[in-house]
Design a protein around this motif. Structure first.
Motif, mmCIF file in Angstrom:
data_model
loop_
_atom_site.group_PDB
_atom_site.id
_atom_site.type_symbol
_atom_site.label_atom_id
_atom_site.label_comp_id
_atom_site.label_asym_id
_atom_site.label_seq_id
_atom_site.Cartn_x
_atom_site.Cartn_y
_atom_site.Cartn_z
ATOM 1 N N SER A 142 0.800 -1.244 0.028
ATOM 2 C CA SER A 142 -0.076 0.080 -0.117
ATOM 3 C C SER A 142 0.798 1.257 -0.055
ATOM 4 O O SER A 142 0.529 2.242 -0.537
ATOM 5 C CB SER A 142 -0.794 -0.104 1.223
ATOM 6 O OG SER A 142 -0.147 0.055 2.336
ATOM 7 N N THR A 143 2.006 1.330 0.709
ATOM 8 C CA THR A 143 2.798 2.253 0.695
ATOM 9 C C THR A 143 4.053 2.294 -0.241
ATOM 10 O O THR A 143 5.015 2.886 -0.233
ATOM 11 C CB THR A 143 3.376 2.778 2.069
ATOM 12 O OG1 THR A 143 4.000 1.557 2.538
ATOM 13 C CG2 THR A 143 2.152 2.917 2.796
ATOM 14 N N SER A 144 4.207 1.051 -1.037
ATOM 15 C CA SER A 144 5.307 0.640 -1.932
ATOM 16 C C SER A 144 6.461 0.819 -1.051
ATOM 17 O O SER A 144 7.553 1.331 -1.636
ATOM 18 C CB SER A 144 5.343 1.692 -3.231
ATOM 19 O OG SER A 144 4.321 1.599 -3.807
ATOM 20 N N SER A 145 6.588 0.167 -0.076
ATOM 21 C CA SER A 145 7.961 0.001 0.944
ATOM 22 C C SER A 145 8.243 -1.510 1.288
ATOM 23 O O SER A 145 7.320 -2.257 1.316
ATOM 24 C CB SER A 145 7.622 0.985 1.967
ATOM 25 O OG SER A 145 6.454 0.465 3.061
ATOM 26 N N PHE A 146 9.526 -1.489 1.257
ATOM 27 C CA PHE A 146 10.142 -3.034 1.727
ATOM 28 C C PHE A 146 11.064 -2.663 2.604
ATOM 29 O O PHE A 146 12.376 -2.466 1.971
ATOM 30 C CB PHE A 146 10.548 -3.524 0.476
ATOM 31 C CG PHE A 146 11.048 -4.840 0.623
ATOM 32 C CD1 PHE A 146 12.097 -5.624 -0.142
ATOM 33 C CD2 PHE A 146 10.499 -5.818 1.689
ATOM 34 C CE1 PHE A 146 12.476 -6.636 0.135
ATOM 35 C CE2 PHE A 146 10.697 -7.201 1.741
ATOM 36 C CZ PHE A 146 12.053 -7.638 1.024
ATOM 37 N N ASN A 147 10.929 -2.264 3.834
ATOM 38 C CA ASN A 147 11.997 -1.727 4.798
ATOM 39 C C ASN A 147 12.728 -3.127 5.582
ATOM 40 O O ASN A 147 12.207 -4.145 5.633
ATOM 41 C CB ASN A 147 11.239 -1.074 5.899
ATOM 42 C CG ASN A 147 10.712 0.287 5.398
ATOM 43 O OD1 ASN A 147 11.068 0.906 4.156
ATOM 44 N ND2 ASN A 147 9.826 0.728 6.082
ATOM 45 N N PHE A 148 13.944 -2.911 6.084
ATOM 46 C CA PHE A 148 14.894 -3.951 6.464
ATOM 47 C C PHE A 148 15.269 -3.468 7.787
ATOM 48 O O PHE A 148 15.813 -2.452 8.055
ATOM 49 C CB PHE A 148 15.917 -3.958 5.645
ATOM 50 C CG PHE A 148 17.125 -4.878 5.922
ATOM 51 C CD1 PHE A 148 18.298 -4.830 5.482
ATOM 52 C CD2 PHE A 148 16.996 -5.821 6.737
ATOM 53 C CE1 PHE A 148 19.406 -5.360 5.751
ATOM 54 C CE2 PHE A 148 17.964 -6.992 7.228
ATOM 55 C CZ PHE A 148 19.073 -6.562 6.610
#
Lengths: 113, 114
Positions: free
Chosen positions: B71-77
Motif C-alpha cells: 500500500s505504501t510501496s515500501s520494503f523496509n529492512f
C-alpha cells in the motif's frame, strides 16, 4: 563451484585506451548482465544478455560493447576509455526466473586517468 | 519506468542498537520481486532476501527482518541488536516481470560502532 568470475580485479587506463573486462560463470545461467557502481547511485545496468547470441542495452550503455558467443562468457568492452567510466563494474548471472536471485562477481575497480 | 529510493545515505549506530533501512519503490507492473543485497567493505554483493509482489507477509531471519507494505510501496529492512559485522552498504532492488533486469536504490551505508 566458482560462480561468477571477473577479471581483472583492478585496472588503470589512460584516456582513449581500450580494454575488455572479462566475466565467466559456471552455473549454466541464461541471463548475464553488467552493472556499474558509482557513489550514491547504486548499481546501474549497462548491458545484459538473455542467452548466447542475444544482447541488449541497459540504462547506461554508451561507451560500452558486449557480446555473448557462449553461455559462460559475457565480456564488456570499453572502446575508448573516458574518465567518466571510472567506476566499479559488476557482472551478474541468473537463471532468468524472477524467483531467483542474481549472483554477482567480485567486481572490477577501473580508474581512467 | 521503475525507481527505487533509499532516502538514508548513511546510518550510524552503536552496537546492539536496532537499525531500520527504508526502501520505497515505483513500478507500474503488478508482478515484480524486491531484493535486499549487502555489500561489506570487501566489496562483494551478498544476497539477503527476495519477496514477490503477491506476498506481503513479513519475514524474519535471525537478527534480520523485512516489512513489505504494498500500500505504501515500501520494503523496509531491520537489523535487530546490530553487530560490528553488520557494517556494510545495503541495497534494495526491484526486478519486474519481463527482462530480469534489476533496478537498484542508491544504497544505505550502515556503520555499527563497538
Amino acid at each position: 563451484n566458482a560462480g561468477v568470475t571477473q577479471t581483472p580485479k583492478f585496472q588503470v587506463l589512460k584516456t582513449g585506451q581500450s580494454m575488455t573486462l572479462q566475466c565467466a560463470q559456471d552455473m549454466n545461467h541464461e541471463y548475464m548482465s553488467w552493472y556499474r557502481q558509482d557513489p550514491g547511485m547504486g548499481l546501474r545496468l549497462i548491458h545484459y544478455s538473455v542467452g548466447a547470441g542475444i544482447t541488449d542495452q541497459g540504462e547506461v550503455p554508451n561507451g560500452y560493447n558486449v557480446s555473448r558467443s557462449t553461455t559462460e562468457d559475457f565480456p564488456l568492452r570499453l572502446l575508448s576509455a573516458a574518465p567518466s567510466q571510472t567506476s566499479v563494474y559488476f557482472c551478474a548471472s541468473s537463471w532468468g526466473d524472477l524467483n531467483t536471485e542474481a549472483f554477482f562477481g567480485q567486481g572490477t575497480r577501473l580508474t581512467v586517468v | 519506468a521503475q525507481k527505487v529510493t533509499q532516502a538514508q545515505t548513511e546510518i550510524s549506530v552503536v552496537e546492539k542498537e536496532d537499525v531500520t533501512l527504508d526502501c520505497v519503490y515505483e513500478t507500474r507492473d503488478t508482478t515484480y520481486y524486491l531484493f535486499w543485497y549487502k555489500q561489506p567493505p570487501s566489496g562483494e554483493l551478498v544476497f539477503l532476501i527476495r519477496r514477490n509482489s503477491f506476498d506481503e507477509q513479513n519475514e524474519i531471519s535471525g537478527r534480520y527482518s523485512w516489512n513489505f507494505q504494498k500500500s505504501t510501496s515500501s520494503f523496509n529492512f531491520t537489523i535487530t541488536a546490530s553487530q560490528v559485522v553488520d557494517s556494510a552498504v545495503y541495497f534494495c532492488a526491484l526486478i519486474k516481470a519481463a527482462g530480469n533486469k534489476l533496478t537498484f536504490g542508491g544504497g544505505t551505508r550502515v556503520l555499527v560502532k563497538p
